[in-house]
Write a protein that holds these residues in place. Sequence first.
Motif, PDB file in Angstrom:
ATOM      1  N   SER A   1       0.843  -1.186   0.000  1.00 29.53           N
ATOM      2  CA  SER A   1       0.000   0.000   0.000  1.00 29.53           C
ATOM      3  C   SER A   1       0.881   1.240   0.000  1.00 29.53           C
ATOM      4  CB  SER A   1      -0.894   0.006   1.229  1.00 29.53           C
ATOM      5  OG  SER A   1      -1.574   1.233   1.321  1.00 29.53           O
ATOM      6  N   LEU A   2       0.686   2.110  -0.982  1.00 28.79           N
ATOM      7  CA  LEU A   2       1.488   3.323  -1.067  1.00 28.79           C
ATOM      8  C   LEU A   2       1.072   4.347  -0.029  1.00 28.79           C
ATOM      9  CD1 LEU A   2       1.800   3.792  -4.922  1.00 28.79           C
ATOM     10  CD2 LEU A   2       3.504   2.942  -3.339  1.00 28.79           C
ATOM     11  N   GLN A   3      -0.114   4.247   0.497  1.00 32.12           N
ATOM     12  CA  GLN A   3      -0.561   5.191   1.511  1.00 32.12           C
ATOM     13  C   GLN A   3       0.295   5.098   2.764  1.00 32.12           C
ATOM     14  OE1 GLN A   3      -4.674   4.238   1.994  1.00 32.12           O
ATOM     15  NE2 GLN A   3      -5.308   5.364   0.179  1.00 32.12           N
ATOM     16  N   SER A   4       0.687   3.898   3.147  1.00 31.49           N
ATOM     17  CA  SER A   4       1.508   3.757   4.346  1.00 31.49           C
ATOM     18  C   SER A   4       2.895   4.348   4.133  1.00 31.49           C
ATOM     19  CB  SER A   4       1.619   2.285   4.747  1.00 31.49           C
ATOM     20  OG  SER A   4       2.275   1.554   3.733  1.00 31.49           O
ATOM     21  N   ILE A   5       3.408   4.254   2.923  1.00 33.18           N
ATOM     22  CA  ILE A   5       4.722   4.824   2.633  1.00 33.18           C
ATOM     23  C   ILE A   5       4.636   6.340   2.601  1.00 33.18           C
ATOM     24  CG2 ILE A   5       6.531   5.012   0.884  1.00 33.18           C
ATOM     25  CD1 ILE A   5       5.923   2.110   0.158  1.00 33.18           C
ATOM     26  N   GLN A   6       3.594   6.877   1.997  1.00 27.66           N
ATOM     27  CA  GLN A   6       3.460   8.320   1.895  1.00 27.66           C
ATOM     28  C   GLN A   6       3.278   8.963   3.260  1.00 27.66           C
ATOM     29  OE1 GLN A   6       0.261   8.790  -0.836  1.00 27.66           O
ATOM     30  NE2 GLN A   6       1.530   8.475  -2.641  1.00 27.66           N
ATOM     31  N   LYS A   7       2.586   8.327   4.171  1.00 30.47           N
ATOM     32  CA  LYS A   7       2.375   8.893   5.493  1.00 30.47           C
ATOM     33  C   LYS A   7       3.674   8.976   6.277  1.00 30.47           C
ATOM     34  CE  LYS A   7      -2.408   7.439   5.986  1.00 30.47           C
ATOM     35  NZ  LYS A   7      -3.332   6.568   6.696  1.00 30.47           N
ATOM     36  N   SER A   8       4.608   8.061   6.031  1.00 25.87           N
ATOM     37  CA  SER A   8       5.837   8.043   6.798  1.00 25.87           C
ATOM     38  C   SER A   8       6.929   8.918   6.180  1.00 25.87           C
ATOM     39  CB  SER A   8       6.344   6.606   6.938  1.00 25.87           C
ATOM     40  OG  SER A   8       6.720   6.110   5.668  1.00 25.87           O
ATOM     41  N   SER A   9       6.691   9.512   5.032  1.00 31.73           N
ATOM     42  CA  SER A   9       7.689  10.360   4.398  1.00 31.73           C
ATOM     43  C   SER A   9       7.723  11.715   5.097  1.00 31.73           C
ATOM     44  CB  SER A   9       7.372  10.557   2.918  1.00 31.73           C
ATOM     45  OG  SER A   9       7.451   9.330   2.251  1.00 31.73           O
ATOM     46  N   LYS A  10       8.896  12.075   5.574  1.00 34.19           N
ATOM     47  CA  LYS A  10       9.066  13.346   6.257  1.00 34.19           C
ATOM     48  C   LYS A  10      10.357  13.990   5.791  1.00 34.19           C
ATOM     49  CE  LYS A  10       6.566  12.230  10.443  1.00 34.19           C
ATOM     50  NZ  LYS A  10       6.556  12.245  11.880  1.00 34.19           N
ATOM     51  N   MET A  11      10.424  15.299   5.962  1.00 34.38           N
ATOM     52  CA  MET A  11      11.640  16.034   5.671  1.00 34.38           C
ATOM     53  C   MET A  11      12.059  16.751   6.941  1.00 34.38           C
ATOM     54  SD  MET A  11      12.500  18.889   2.825  1.00 34.38           S
ATOM     55  CE  MET A  11      12.627  17.712   1.519  1.00 34.38           C
ATOM     56  N   VAL A  12      13.349  16.698   7.239  1.00 33.27           N
ATOM     57  CA  VAL A  12      13.885  17.294   8.450  1.00 33.27           C
ATOM     58  C   VAL A  12      14.822  18.431   8.057  1.00 33.27           C
ATOM     59  CG1 VAL A  12      15.194  16.834  10.550  1.00 33.27           C
ATOM     60  CG2 VAL A  12      13.761  15.047   9.580  1.00 33.27           C
ATOM     61  N   LEU A  13      14.692  19.560   8.710  1.00 34.58           N
ATOM     62  CA  LEU A  13      15.571  20.706   8.490  1.00 34.58           C
ATOM     63  C   LEU A  13      16.507  20.821   9.686  1.00 34.58           C
ATOM     64  CD1 LEU A  13      12.826  23.246   7.377  1.00 34.58           C
ATOM     65  CD2 LEU A  13      14.217  21.797   5.910  1.00 34.58           C
ATOM     66  N   LEU A  14      17.829  20.778   9.416  1.00 35.63           N
ATOM     67  CA  LEU A  14      18.799  20.814  10.502  1.00 35.63           C
ATOM     68  C   LEU A  14      19.894  21.836  10.222  1.00 35.63           C
ATOM     69  CD1 LEU A  14      19.199  16.996  11.183  1.00 35.63           C
ATOM     70  CD2 LEU A  14      17.994  18.650  12.586  1.00 35.63           C
ATOM     71  N   GLU A  15      20.390  22.425  11.306  1.00 38.79           N
ATOM     72  CA  GLU A  15      21.489  23.365  11.223  1.00 38.79           C
ATOM     73  C   GLU A  15      22.505  22.972  12.299  1.00 38.79           C
ATOM     74  OE1 GLU A  15      22.137  28.168  10.967  1.00 38.79           O
ATOM     75  OE2 GLU A  15      20.222  27.369  11.572  1.00 38.79           O
ATOM     76  N   PRO A  16      23.414  22.052  11.959  1.00 40.93           N
ATOM     77  CA  PRO A  16      24.362  21.584  12.972  1.00 40.93           C
ATOM     78  C   PRO A  16      25.331  22.702  13.383  1.00 40.93           C
ATOM     79  CG  PRO A  16      24.938  20.704  10.820  1.00 40.93           C
ATOM     80  CD  PRO A  16      23.637  21.425  10.664  1.00 40.93           C
ATOM     81  N   LYS A  17      25.713  22.644  14.652  1.00 40.55           N
ATOM     82  CA  LYS A  17      26.637  23.638  15.167  1.00 40.55           C
ATOM     83  C   LYS A  17      28.016  23.039  15.422  1.00 40.55           C
ATOM     84  CE  LYS A  17      23.043  26.570  17.068  1.00 40.55           C
ATOM     85  NZ  LYS A  17      22.126  26.156  16.071  1.00 40.55           N
ATOM     86  N   MET A  18      28.103  21.711  15.346  1.00 41.39           N
ATOM     87  CA  MET A  18      29.381  21.023  15.492  1.00 41.39           C
ATOM     88  C   MET A  18      29.335  19.686  14.754  1.00 41.39           C
ATOM     89  SD  MET A  18      29.209  19.730  19.423  1.00 41.39           S
ATOM     90  CE  MET A  18      28.283  21.060  20.148  1.00 41.39           C
ATOM     91  N   TYR A  19      30.512  19.120  14.516  1.00 39.64           N
ATOM     92  CA  TYR A  19      30.633  17.881  13.746  1.00 39.64           C
ATOM     93  C   TYR A  19      29.894  16.715  14.419  1.00 39.64           C
ATOM     94  CZ  TYR A  19      32.707  13.763  11.618  1.00 39.64           C
ATOM     95  OH  TYR A  19      32.891  12.564  11.000  1.00 39.64           O
ATOM     96  N   ALA A  20      29.805  16.720  15.729  1.00 38.04           N
ATOM     97  CA  ALA A  20      29.178  15.615  16.466  1.00 38.04           C
ATOM     98  C   ALA A  20      27.711  15.423  16.089  1.00 38.04           C
ATOM     99  CB  ALA A  20      29.306  15.852  17.968  1.00 38.04           C
ATOM    100  N   GLU A  21      27.074  16.443  15.540  1.00 34.82           N
ATOM    101  CA  GLU A  21      25.666  16.342  15.156  1.00 34.82           C
ATOM    102  C   GLU A  21      25.473  15.630  13.815  1.00 34.82           C
ATOM    103  OE1 GLU A  21      23.490  20.054  15.640  1.00 34.82           O
ATOM    104  OE2 GLU A  21      24.983  20.691  17.115  1.00 34.82           O
ATOM    105  N   ALA A  22      26.550  15.302  13.132  1.00 36.60           N
ATOM    106  CA  ALA A  22      26.452  14.609  11.840  1.00 36.60           C
ATOM    107  C   ALA A  22      25.819  13.228  11.997  1.00 36.60           C
ATOM    108  CB  ALA A  22      27.833  14.488  11.197  1.00 36.60           C
TER     109      ALA A  22
END
Length: 141
Positions: free
Chosen positions: A49-70
């Motif tokens: 079912s493509l509906q289950s895949i579409q519901k789990s698709s997310k985009m995350v916006l990140l602004e790391p301040k140090m290498y450890a956040e990679a």
Amino acid sequence: MGIKSKFKNFFFDDEEEEYLEEYMEDPKEETETARSSKKLTPNKHNVVSLQSIQKSSKMVLLEPKMYAEAQDIADHLKSHRAVVVNLQRISKDQAKRIVDFLSGTVYAIGGDIQRVGTDIFLCTPDNIEVSGNITDFIQED
């Protein structure tokens, strides 16, 4: 031809019988997941079912301040989430290390990494396809 067919029957008929015995299911022992998968796939084809895949698709916006956040960014990619990484507020050396780390991560999961702006990168896992190209508009320093 008689010896050849006897030889073939000796090896291949036994394997077919074992195969049938291993994979024959008792209808009384049908589990709830098997029943629910039959409801989703009435023709017994592998259908997702493509509906289950579409519901789990997310985009995350990140602004790391140090290498450890990679590593946190890599964890989002492993969880099949697209990540936009803004590296404008970090030193050039740290930003280069993060991009190198993310490039390895994206390669390992079969995804993609693209530059979408000055020190801004889009990292996508294998389940997300990106079309188009905006590198012509980016001015190199």
